[in-house]
Design a protein around this motif. Structure first.
Motif, mmCIF file in Angstrom:
data_model
loop_
_atom_site.group_PDB
_atom_site.id
_atom_site.type_symbol
_atom_site.label_atom_id
_atom_site.label_comp_id
_atom_site.label_asym_id
_atom_site.label_seq_id
_atom_site.Cartn_x
_atom_site.Cartn_y
_atom_site.Cartn_z
ATOM 1 N N PRO A 1 13.445 2.068 -28.548
ATOM 2 C CA PRO A 1 12.670 0.968 -29.138
ATOM 3 C C PRO A 1 13.411 0.213 -30.225
ATOM 4 C CG PRO A 1 11.819 3.103 -29.844
ATOM 5 C CD PRO A 1 12.805 3.374 -28.760
ATOM 6 N N ASP A 2 14.439 0.850 -30.809
ATOM 7 C CA ASP A 2 15.257 0.181 -31.819
ATOM 8 C C ASP A 2 16.471 -0.509 -31.207
ATOM 9 O OD1 ASP A 2 16.476 2.486 -31.052
ATOM 10 O OD2 ASP A 2 16.997 3.175 -33.066
ATOM 11 N N ASN A 3 16.457 -0.685 -29.874
ATOM 12 C CA ASN A 3 17.530 -1.357 -29.149
ATOM 13 C C ASN A 3 18.852 -0.604 -29.267
ATOM 14 O OD1 ASN A 3 18.038 -3.540 -27.386
ATOM 15 N ND2 ASN A 3 19.122 -4.632 -28.982
ATOM 16 N N ARG A 4 18.780 0.716 -29.214
ATOM 17 C CA ARG A 4 19.960 1.571 -29.271
ATOM 18 C C ARG A 4 19.984 2.502 -28.061
ATOM 19 N NH1 ARG A 4 22.176 2.564 -34.645
ATOM 20 N NH2 ARG A 4 21.297 1.040 -36.097
ATOM 21 N N ILE A 5 21.193 2.918 -27.716
ATOM 22 C CA ILE A 5 21.372 3.871 -26.632
ATOM 23 C C ILE A 5 22.611 4.702 -26.942
ATOM 24 C CG2 ILE A 5 22.728 2.245 -25.253
ATOM 25 C CD1 ILE A 5 21.545 3.503 -22.751
ATOM 26 N N THR A 6 22.558 5.980 -26.623
ATOM 27 C CA THR A 6 23.702 6.853 -26.871
ATOM 28 C C THR A 6 24.745 6.675 -25.769
ATOM 29 O OG1 THR A 6 22.549 8.653 -25.748
ATOM 30 C CG2 THR A 6 22.353 8.544 -28.150
ATOM 31 N N SER A 7 25.984 6.935 -26.125
ATOM 32 C CA SER A 7 27.086 6.696 -25.185
ATOM 33 C C SER A 7 27.052 7.628 -23.985
ATOM 34 C CB SER A 7 28.425 6.837 -25.908
ATOM 35 O OG SER A 7 28.570 8.132 -26.467
ATOM 36 N N ASP A 8 26.362 8.777 -24.089
ATOM 37 C CA ASP A 8 26.286 9.662 -22.935
ATOM 38 C C ASP A 8 25.314 9.151 -21.882
ATOM 39 O OD1 ASP A 8 24.039 10.027 -24.450
ATOM 40 O OD2 ASP A 8 24.144 12.224 -24.492
ATOM 41 N N ARG A 9 24.631 8.047 -22.170
ATOM 42 C CA ARG A 9 23.740 7.408 -21.199
ATOM 43 C C ARG A 9 24.384 6.198 -20.539
ATOM 44 N NH1 ARG A 9 18.931 10.082 -19.790
ATOM 45 N NH2 ARG A 9 18.234 11.325 -21.570
ATOM 46 N N SER B 1 11.379 -16.382 -20.293
ATOM 47 C CA SER B 1 10.055 -16.629 -20.854
ATOM 48 C C SER B 1 9.660 -15.474 -21.747
ATOM 49 C CB SER B 1 9.027 -16.809 -19.731
ATOM 50 O OG SER B 1 8.982 -15.640 -18.932
ATOM 51 N N MET B 2 8.739 -15.739 -22.621
ATOM 52 C CA MET B 2 8.283 -14.732 -23.567
ATOM 53 C C MET B 2 7.035 -14.072 -23.029
ATOM 54 S SD MET B 2 7.235 -15.170 -27.557
ATOM 55 C CE MET B 2 6.592 -13.787 -28.486
ATOM 56 N N SER B 3 6.978 -12.767 -23.051
ATOM 57 C CA SER B 3 5.828 -12.015 -22.575
ATOM 58 C C SER B 3 5.153 -11.337 -23.756
ATOM 59 C CB SER B 3 6.263 -10.969 -21.538
ATOM 60 O OG SER B 3 5.174 -10.134 -21.205
ATOM 61 N N LEU B 4 3.823 -11.352 -23.731
ATOM 62 C CA LEU B 4 3.089 -10.693 -24.814
ATOM 63 C C LEU B 4 3.279 -9.186 -24.787
ATOM 64 C CD1 LEU B 4 -0.262 -12.704 -24.666
ATOM 65 C CD2 LEU B 4 1.614 -12.946 -26.308
ATOM 66 N N PHE B 5 3.737 -8.623 -23.666
ATOM 67 C CA PHE B 5 3.874 -7.179 -23.527
ATOM 68 C C PHE B 5 5.339 -6.757 -23.457
ATOM 69 C CE2 PHE B 5 -0.022 -8.582 -21.447
ATOM 70 C CZ PHE B 5 -0.974 -7.878 -22.181
ATOM 71 N N GLU B 6 6.239 -7.593 -23.887
ATOM 72 C CA GLU B 6 7.660 -7.299 -23.812
ATOM 73 C C GLU B 6 8.194 -6.985 -25.204
ATOM 74 O OE1 GLU B 6 11.221 -10.191 -22.988
ATOM 75 O OE2 GLU B 6 10.387 -9.566 -21.070
ATOM 76 N N ASP B 7 8.994 -5.920 -25.303
ATOM 77 C CA ASP B 7 9.584 -5.562 -26.587
ATOM 78 C C ASP B 7 10.908 -6.285 -26.771
ATOM 79 O OD1 ASP B 7 11.259 -4.281 -24.856
ATOM 80 O OD2 ASP B 7 10.447 -2.282 -25.235
ATOM 81 N N ASN B 8 11.655 -5.871 -27.784
ATOM 82 C CA ASN B 8 12.910 -6.551 -28.120
ATOM 83 C C ASN B 8 14.128 -5.877 -27.505
ATOM 84 O OD1 ASN B 8 11.706 -8.555 -29.730
ATOM 85 N ND2 ASN B 8 11.584 -7.135 -31.468
ATOM 86 N N LYS B 9 13.950 -5.112 -26.454
ATOM 87 C CA LYS B 9 15.094 -4.490 -25.805
ATOM 88 C C LYS B 9 15.980 -5.546 -25.158
ATOM 89 C CE LYS B 9 12.953 -0.056 -24.590
ATOM 90 N NZ LYS B 9 12.619 0.848 -23.457
ATOM 91 N N ALA B 10 17.278 -5.232 -25.104
ATOM 92 C CA ALA B 10 18.217 -6.121 -24.426
ATOM 93 C C ALA B 10 17.927 -6.108 -22.932
ATOM 94 C CB ALA B 10 19.649 -5.677 -24.698
ATOM 95 N N ARG B 11 17.771 -7.312 -22.372
ATOM 96 C CA ARG B 11 17.479 -7.428 -20.938
ATOM 97 C C ARG B 11 18.266 -8.536 -20.259
ATOM 98 N NH1 ARG B 11 12.450 -5.784 -22.876
ATOM 99 N NH2 ARG B 11 11.482 -4.092 -21.673
ATOM 100 N N GLN B 12 18.625 -9.558 -21.019
ATOM 101 C CA GLN B 12 19.233 -10.735 -20.432
ATOM 102 C C GLN B 12 20.689 -10.857 -20.867
ATOM 103 O OE1 GLN B 12 17.554 -12.455 -18.248
ATOM 104 N NE2 GLN B 12 15.583 -11.433 -18.588
ATOM 105 N N VAL B 13 21.428 -11.641 -20.101
ATOM 106 C CA VAL B 13 22.821 -11.904 -20.447
ATOM 107 C C VAL B 13 22.883 -12.556 -21.831
ATOM 108 C CG1 VAL B 13 24.863 -13.232 -19.837
ATOM 109 C CG2 VAL B 13 23.513 -12.130 -18.045
ATOM 110 N N GLY B 14 23.726 -12.016 -22.670
ATOM 111 C CA GLY B 14 23.873 -12.524 -24.025
ATOM 112 C C GLY B 14 23.147 -11.712 -25.059
ATOM 113 N N VAL C 1 17.869 -0.206 -18.582
ATOM 114 C CA VAL C 1 16.942 -0.726 -19.583
ATOM 115 C C VAL C 1 15.979 0.368 -20.019
ATOM 116 C CG1 VAL C 1 15.144 -2.449 -20.022
ATOM 117 C CG2 VAL C 1 17.165 -3.065 -18.688
ATOM 118 N N ALA C 2 15.597 1.259 -19.097
ATOM 119 C CA ALA C 2 14.658 2.329 -19.422
ATOM 120 C C ALA C 2 15.228 3.310 -20.430
ATOM 121 C CB ALA C 2 14.246 3.061 -18.152
ATOM 122 N N ASP C 3 16.562 3.411 -20.514
ATOM 123 C CA ASP C 3 17.182 4.346 -21.448
ATOM 124 C C ASP C 3 17.352 3.765 -22.851
ATOM 125 O OD1 ASP C 3 17.392 6.311 -19.534
ATOM 126 O OD2 ASP C 3 19.390 5.686 -18.893
#
Length: 251
Positions: free
Chosen positions: A209-217, A80-93, A204-206
């Motif tokens: 906001p641009d849906n990126r994460i460094t490999s050391d995380r 479902s879509m939440s008004l307070f949810e950003d575009n971070k990856a959270r779900q399978v796919g 997910v916390a790491d």
């Protein structure tokens, strides 16, 4: 001699079969995704080798402006879509970009020196003013000397650096805020192929906001980078050279 020839022949066959020098990728993780209400052919194209999870109830069309977003989770229809949810990856796919910032450096040095000298001398004894001899030769005079010396040194230094970016796919949501991600990038060049593979666990916390994460995380990270083809194989030692530099060589 026959055993040596047989061993070299086996090594030659093994080298030809495995193409020495080519990168060895790890086995990718098959995603587990629900496919209720989705054409199985489309699901197989999107997730090759996926294992379907138990079907979940779909959302009936209610005419809401968020209905398309709610049904946007094509695999399961439960997102479902939440008004307070950003575009971070959270779900399978979902897609996630991993920024490779790998740095490794190691230096080791060892030096050992051992020296030992020993000697023993026994002069010709004299009994009653007469030296003890046999046929004119002294038989009790002795002299022994021994020496031992060892000098060893070793130095090892290694440095590696890997920069770049690769977009991976969330293959499993672990339920505790962590995601299992996996992905690869293949580039075909004029003298061979280049392969980059990454898989591991991210929080997910790491994720930025641009849906990126460094490999050391990335936890339990498995990162493979290498090539296949002429250039990769030209940097590999031949099968006979590997035999003479292996533990099986007795000299």
């Amino acid at each position: 001699m026959k055993r040596l020839v047989a061993a070299t022949a086996l090594l030659a066959l093994a080298g030809c079969a495995s193409f020495v020098g080519d990168v060895r990728p790890f086995e990718p993780i098959a995603p587990v995704v629900p496919v209720a209400g989705v054409d199985p052919a489309l699901a197989a194209q999107a997730y090759p080798g996926a294992q379907p999870a138990p079907a979940v109830g779909g959302h009936a069309a209610s005419g809401s402006i968020y209905a398309s977003a709610a049904s946007g989770a094509a695999y399961g229809g439960s997102r479902s879509m939440s008004l307070f949810e950003d575009n971070k990856a959270r779900q399978v796919g979902d897609l996630l970009t991993i920024v490779l910032v790998e740095r490794t450096s190691s230096t080791s040095r060892a030096q050992t020196a051992v020296t030992k000298d020993s000697g023993f001398s026994l002069g010709a004894p004299v009994i009653a003013g007469v030296p003890v001899t046999y046929k004119g030769q002294s038989i009790l005079q002795a002299e022994v000397e021994a020496g031992r010396e060892f000098d060893g040194a070793g130095t090892s230094s290694q440095s590696n650096r890997l920069d770049g970016e690769i977009t991976v796919t969330v293959v499993r949501a672990l339920g505790n805020g962590n995601l299992l991600v996996s992905g690869q990038k293949q580039m075909r060049l004029n003298q061979g192929d280049e392969l980059v593979q990454v898989q591991g666990i991210v929080r997910v916390a790491d994720i930025g906001p641009d849906n990126r994460i460094t490999s050391d995380r990335v936890g339990n990270a498995q990162i493979v980078y290498g090539g296949r083809g002429t250039l990769a194989r030209s940097n590999a030692m031949g099968w006979l050279g590997r035999f003479f530099n292996s533990a099986a060589f007795p000299y």
